[in-house]
Design a protein around this motif. Structure first.
Motif, PDB file in Angstrom:
ATOM      1  N   LYS A   3      39.302  -3.205  15.891  1.00 19.06           N
ATOM      2  CA  LYS A   3      39.708  -4.518  15.373  1.00 19.06           C
ATOM      3  C   LYS A   3      38.444  -5.326  15.105  1.00 19.06           C
ATOM      4  O   LYS A   3      37.707  -5.657  16.031  1.00 19.06           O
ATOM      5  CB  LYS A   3      40.623  -5.229  16.362  1.00 19.06           C
ATOM      6  CG  LYS A   3      41.277  -6.499  15.813  1.00 19.06           C
ATOM      7  CD  LYS A   3      42.325  -6.995  16.783  1.00 19.06           C
ATOM      8  CE  LYS A   3      42.969  -8.300  16.289  1.00 19.06           C
ATOM      9  NZ  LYS A   3      43.689  -8.118  15.013  1.00 19.06           N
ATOM     10  N   PRO A   4      38.152  -5.657  13.841  1.00 16.78           N
ATOM     11  CA  PRO A   4      36.876  -6.318  13.508  1.00 16.78           C
ATOM     12  C   PRO A   4      36.698  -7.687  14.152  1.00 16.78           C
ATOM     13  O   PRO A   4      35.579  -8.153  14.312  1.00 16.78           O
ATOM     14  CB  PRO A   4      36.925  -6.419  11.982  1.00 16.78           C
ATOM     15  CG  PRO A   4      38.372  -6.290  11.623  1.00 16.78           C
ATOM     16  CD  PRO A   4      38.973  -5.386  12.657  1.00 16.78           C
ATOM     17  N   GLU A   5      37.806  -8.315  14.561  1.00 15.63           N
ATOM     18  CA  GLU A   5      37.681  -9.638  15.190  1.00 15.63           C
ATOM     19  C   GLU A   5      37.034  -9.550  16.573  1.00 15.63           C
ATOM     20  O   GLU A   5      36.496 -10.548  17.059  1.00 15.63           O
ATOM     21  CB  GLU A   5      39.067 -10.286  15.326  1.00 15.63           C
ATOM     22  CG  GLU A   5      39.720 -10.640  14.001  1.00 15.63           C
ATOM     23  CD  GLU A   5      40.602  -9.518  13.487  1.00 15.63           C
ATOM     24  OE1 GLU A   5      41.551  -9.830  12.751  1.00 15.63           O
ATOM     25  OE2 GLU A   5      40.343  -8.348  13.839  1.00 15.63           O
ATOM     26  N   ILE A   6      37.087  -8.382  17.201  1.00 21.95           N
ATOM     27  CA  ILE A   6      36.527  -8.227  18.534  1.00 21.95           C
ATOM     28  C   ILE A   6      35.014  -8.094  18.457  1.00 21.95           C
ATOM     29  O   ILE A   6      34.489  -7.221  17.772  1.00 21.95           O
ATOM     30  CB  ILE A   6      37.143  -7.005  19.254  1.00 21.95           C
ATOM     31  CG1 ILE A   6      38.637  -7.247  19.485  1.00 21.95           C
ATOM     32  CG2 ILE A   6      36.428  -6.738  20.570  1.00 21.95           C
ATOM     33  CD1 ILE A   6      39.358  -6.081  20.117  1.00 21.95           C
ATOM     34  N   VAL A   7      34.314  -8.950  19.189  1.00 23.09           N
ATOM     35  CA  VAL A   7      32.857  -8.981  19.177  1.00 23.09           C
ATOM     36  C   VAL A   7      32.272  -8.135  20.303  1.00 23.09           C
ATOM     37  O   VAL A   7      31.290  -7.419  20.141  1.00 23.09           O
ATOM     38  CB  VAL A   7      32.338 -10.432  19.285  1.00 23.09           C
ATOM     39  CG1 VAL A   7      30.811 -10.465  19.344  1.00 23.09           C
ATOM     40  CG2 VAL A   7      32.840 -11.264  18.108  1.00 23.09           C
ATOM     41  N   PHE A  23      36.364 -17.364  13.956  1.00 25.24           N
ATOM     42  CA  PHE A  23      36.449 -17.615  12.516  1.00 25.24           C
ATOM     43  C   PHE A  23      37.327 -16.581  11.820  1.00 25.24           C
ATOM     44  O   PHE A  23      37.655 -16.728  10.641  1.00 25.24           O
ATOM     45  CB  PHE A  23      35.047 -17.615  11.895  1.00 25.24           C
ATOM     46  CG  PHE A  23      34.187 -18.753  12.351  1.00 25.24           C
ATOM     47  CD1 PHE A  23      34.376 -20.035  11.858  1.00 25.24           C
ATOM     48  CD2 PHE A  23      33.206 -18.548  13.310  1.00 25.24           C
ATOM     49  CE1 PHE A  23      33.591 -21.091  12.289  1.00 25.24           C
ATOM     50  CE2 PHE A  23      32.410 -19.601  13.746  1.00 25.24           C
ATOM     51  CZ  PHE A  23      32.601 -20.881  13.233  1.00 25.24           C
ATOM     52  N   GLN A  24      37.691 -15.507  12.563  1.00 25.56           N
ATOM     53  CA  GLN A  24      38.559 -14.490  11.981  1.00 25.56           C
ATOM     54  C   GLN A  24      39.985 -14.552  12.508  1.00 25.56           C
ATOM     55  O   GLN A  24      40.909 -14.049  11.874  1.00 25.56           O
ATOM     56  CB  GLN A  24      37.987 -13.095  12.237  1.00 25.56           C
ATOM     57  CG  GLN A  24      36.636 -12.846  11.585  1.00 25.56           C
ATOM     58  CD  GLN A  24      36.247 -11.388  11.676  1.00 25.56           C
ATOM     59  OE1 GLN A  24      36.978 -10.512  11.211  1.00 25.56           O
ATOM     60  NE2 GLN A  24      35.097 -11.115  12.263  1.00 25.56           N
ATOM     61  N   THR A  25      40.161 -15.148  13.672  1.00 25.26           N
ATOM     62  CA  THR A  25      41.492 -15.277  14.262  1.00 25.26           C
ATOM     63  C   THR A  25      41.478 -16.433  15.244  1.00 25.26           C
ATOM     64  O   THR A  25      40.412 -16.974  15.576  1.00 25.26           O
ATOM     65  CB  THR A  25      41.916 -13.972  14.962  1.00 25.26           C
ATOM     66  OG1 THR A  25      43.287 -14.083  15.369  1.00 25.26           O
ATOM     67  CG2 THR A  25      41.051 -13.703  16.178  1.00 25.26           C
ATOM     68  N   ASP A  26      42.634 -16.845  15.720  1.00 24.28           N
ATOM     69  CA  ASP A  26      42.697 -17.875  16.755  1.00 24.28           C
ATOM     70  C   ASP A  26      43.273 -17.264  18.021  1.00 24.28           C
ATOM     71  O   ASP A  26      43.766 -16.127  18.028  1.00 24.28           O
ATOM     72  CB  ASP A  26      43.519 -19.088  16.296  1.00 24.28           C
ATOM     73  CG  ASP A  26      44.936 -18.725  15.900  1.00 24.28           C
ATOM     74  OD1 ASP A  26      45.563 -17.896  16.587  1.00 24.28           O
ATOM     75  OD2 ASP A  26      45.419 -19.268  14.891  1.00 24.28           O
ATOM     76  N   SER A  27      43.197 -18.015  19.116  1.00 29.72           N
ATOM     77  CA  SER A  27      43.585 -17.468  20.413  1.00 29.72           C
ATOM     78  C   SER A  27      45.063 -17.080  20.459  1.00 29.72           C
ATOM     79  O   SER A  27      45.423 -16.052  21.043  1.00 29.72           O
ATOM     80  CB  SER A  27      43.265 -18.475  21.525  1.00 29.72           C
ATOM     81  OG  SER A  27      43.954 -19.699  21.308  1.00 29.72           O
ATOM     82  N   GLU A  28      45.942 -17.862  19.837  1.00 28.90           N
ATOM     83  CA  GLU A  28      47.369 -17.562  19.896  1.00 28.90           C
ATOM     84  C   GLU A  28      47.675 -16.239  19.201  1.00 28.90           C
ATOM     85  O   GLU A  28      48.389 -15.379  19.742  1.00 28.90           O
ATOM     86  CB  GLU A  28      48.179 -18.696  19.259  1.00 28.90           C
ATOM     87  CG  GLU A  28      48.166 -19.983  20.077  1.00 28.90           C
ATOM     88  CD  GLU A  28      49.072 -21.039  19.477  1.00 28.90           C
ATOM     89  OE1 GLU A  28      49.727 -20.748  18.436  1.00 28.90           O
ATOM     90  OE2 GLU A  28      49.127 -22.152  20.027  1.00 28.90           O
ATOM     91  N   ASN A  29      47.135 -16.047  18.002  1.00 24.27           N
ATOM     92  CA  ASN A  29      47.379 -14.805  17.282  1.00 24.27           C
ATOM     93  C   ASN A  29      46.724 -13.616  17.979  1.00 24.27           C
ATOM     94  O   ASN A  29      47.282 -12.513  17.998  1.00 24.27           O
ATOM     95  CB  ASN A  29      46.860 -14.909  15.845  1.00 24.27           C
ATOM     96  CG  ASN A  29      47.768 -15.764  14.971  1.00 24.27           C
ATOM     97  OD1 ASN A  29      48.990 -15.705  15.079  1.00 24.27           O
ATOM     98  ND2 ASN A  29      47.175 -16.581  14.112  1.00 24.27           N
ATOM     99  N   PHE A  30      45.549 -13.859  18.558  1.00 26.99           N
ATOM    100  CA  PHE A  30      44.867 -12.761  19.237  1.00 26.99           C
ATOM    101  C   PHE A  30      45.634 -12.320  20.473  1.00 26.99           C
ATOM    102  O   PHE A  30      45.754 -11.124  20.755  1.00 26.99           O
ATOM    103  CB  PHE A  30      43.446 -13.183  19.621  1.00 26.99           C
ATOM    104  CG  PHE A  30      42.615 -12.050  20.152  1.00 26.99           C
ATOM    105  CD1 PHE A  30      42.027 -11.137  19.299  1.00 26.99           C
ATOM    106  CD2 PHE A  30      42.446 -11.888  21.523  1.00 26.99           C
ATOM    107  CE1 PHE A  30      41.280 -10.074  19.793  1.00 26.99           C
ATOM    108  CE2 PHE A  30      41.699 -10.838  22.032  1.00 26.99           C
ATOM    109  CZ  PHE A  30      41.117  -9.927  21.159  1.00 26.99           C
ATOM    110  N   ILE A  31      46.167 -13.274  21.224  1.00 30.46           N
ATOM    111  CA  ILE A  31      46.942 -12.935  22.424  1.00 30.46           C
ATOM    112  C   ILE A  31      48.200 -12.153  22.049  1.00 30.46           C
ATOM    113  O   ILE A  31      48.566 -11.186  22.725  1.00 30.46           O
ATOM    114  CB  ILE A  31      47.293 -14.217  23.207  1.00 30.46           C
ATOM    115  CG1 ILE A  31      46.038 -14.805  23.854  1.00 30.46           C
ATOM    116  CG2 ILE A  31      48.348 -13.926  24.270  1.00 30.46           C
ATOM    117  CD1 ILE A  31      46.253 -16.177  24.471  1.00 30.46           C
ATOM    118  N   VAL A  32      48.857 -12.552  20.960  1.00 30.73           N
ATOM    119  CA  VAL A  32      50.038 -11.815  20.505  1.00 30.73           C
ATOM    120  C   VAL A  32      49.660 -10.381  20.154  1.00 30.73           C
ATOM    121  O   VAL A  32      50.332  -9.422  20.545  1.00 30.73           O
ATOM    122  CB  VAL A  32      50.684 -12.519  19.298  1.00 30.73           C
ATOM    123  CG1 VAL A  32      51.751 -11.622  18.664  1.00 30.73           C
ATOM    124  CG2 VAL A  32      51.294 -13.851  19.714  1.00 30.73           C
TER     125      VAL A  32
END
Length: 207
Positions: A3-7, A23-32
């Motif tokens: 997942k490219p959002e993961i640093v 800048f690629q996702t927010d916490s709510e969407n990432f937790i889902v």
């Protein structure tokens, strides 16, 4: 996990920190997404093998000033402490405190001596120590309170090539060497000719 959002992923004994790019996702969407990923993959994911990384260590004397104290604590001889320490595989749970410092375990209870009450101001890079059930290596000169039983001639941290020989999930196997072997390996390390030994450990759970 692709997942490219993961640093970055930062494992610890009982936790895993996941850094993501806001800048690629927010916490709510990432937790889902993460909850769905864990439900889908966690139960079916199995590690079939892992690496065993062999670390040469010169024990006792100027290389391991606390070896005699650990032997006294264990009610045995320094030679038996060395035998016990080299006789086990140690799982690396995490890297932390210093770059490349591996928190590995677990040492047998007989030699699981607590930390020094007064930490040393400076410990030589490569020093191998025990702190309770944990064992590990100091990758650079630093203060520290672990009981020093030996030293490896390997260069455990290089700022120009910061990835260590090992990572969380690997196993460490310590091999006793003589002072002559210590200096020979150190020369090979400086010349860039030393090859660290690794083998494959088939999955059998934590031992």
């Amino acid at each position: 996990m692709n997942k490219p959002e993961i640093v970055d992923l930062i494992p610890a004994y009982h936790t895993l920190t996941i850094d993501f790019d806001p800048f690629q996702t927010d916490s709510e969407n990432f937790i889902v997404w993460l909850s769905d990923f864990l439900q889908t993959h966690l139960a079916t994911t199995q590690v079939t093998s892992s690496r065993i990384v062999e670390i040469p260590v010169c024990y006792g004397g100027k290389y391991g000033p606390d070896l005699a104290d650990v032997a006294k604590f264990a009610g045995t001889s320094p030679a038996e402490v060395i035998r016990l320490h080299t006789g086990s595989l140690y799982y690396i749970y995490l890297l932390g405190f210093l770059p490349g410092f591996a928190y590995a375990g677990f040492v047998v209870a007989q030699i699981a001596m607590p930390r020094l009450e007064q930490p040393r101001v400076k410990i030589a890079a490569g020093s191998v120590g025990i702190a309770g059930k944990q064992t590990g290596m100091y990758p650079v000169d630093s203060p520290g309170g672990w009981r020093l039983i030996g030293q490896t001639p390997l260069k455990l941290y290089d700022p120009h090539s910061p990835l260590p020989y090992y990572h969380a999930g690997d196993w460490l196997k310590f091999k006793a060497i003589s002072p002559a072997e210590f200096h020979a390996i150190r020369r090979q390390v400086k010349a860039g000719t030393f090859q660290i030994k690794t083998t494959v450990k088939e999955s059998g759970g934590l031992e």
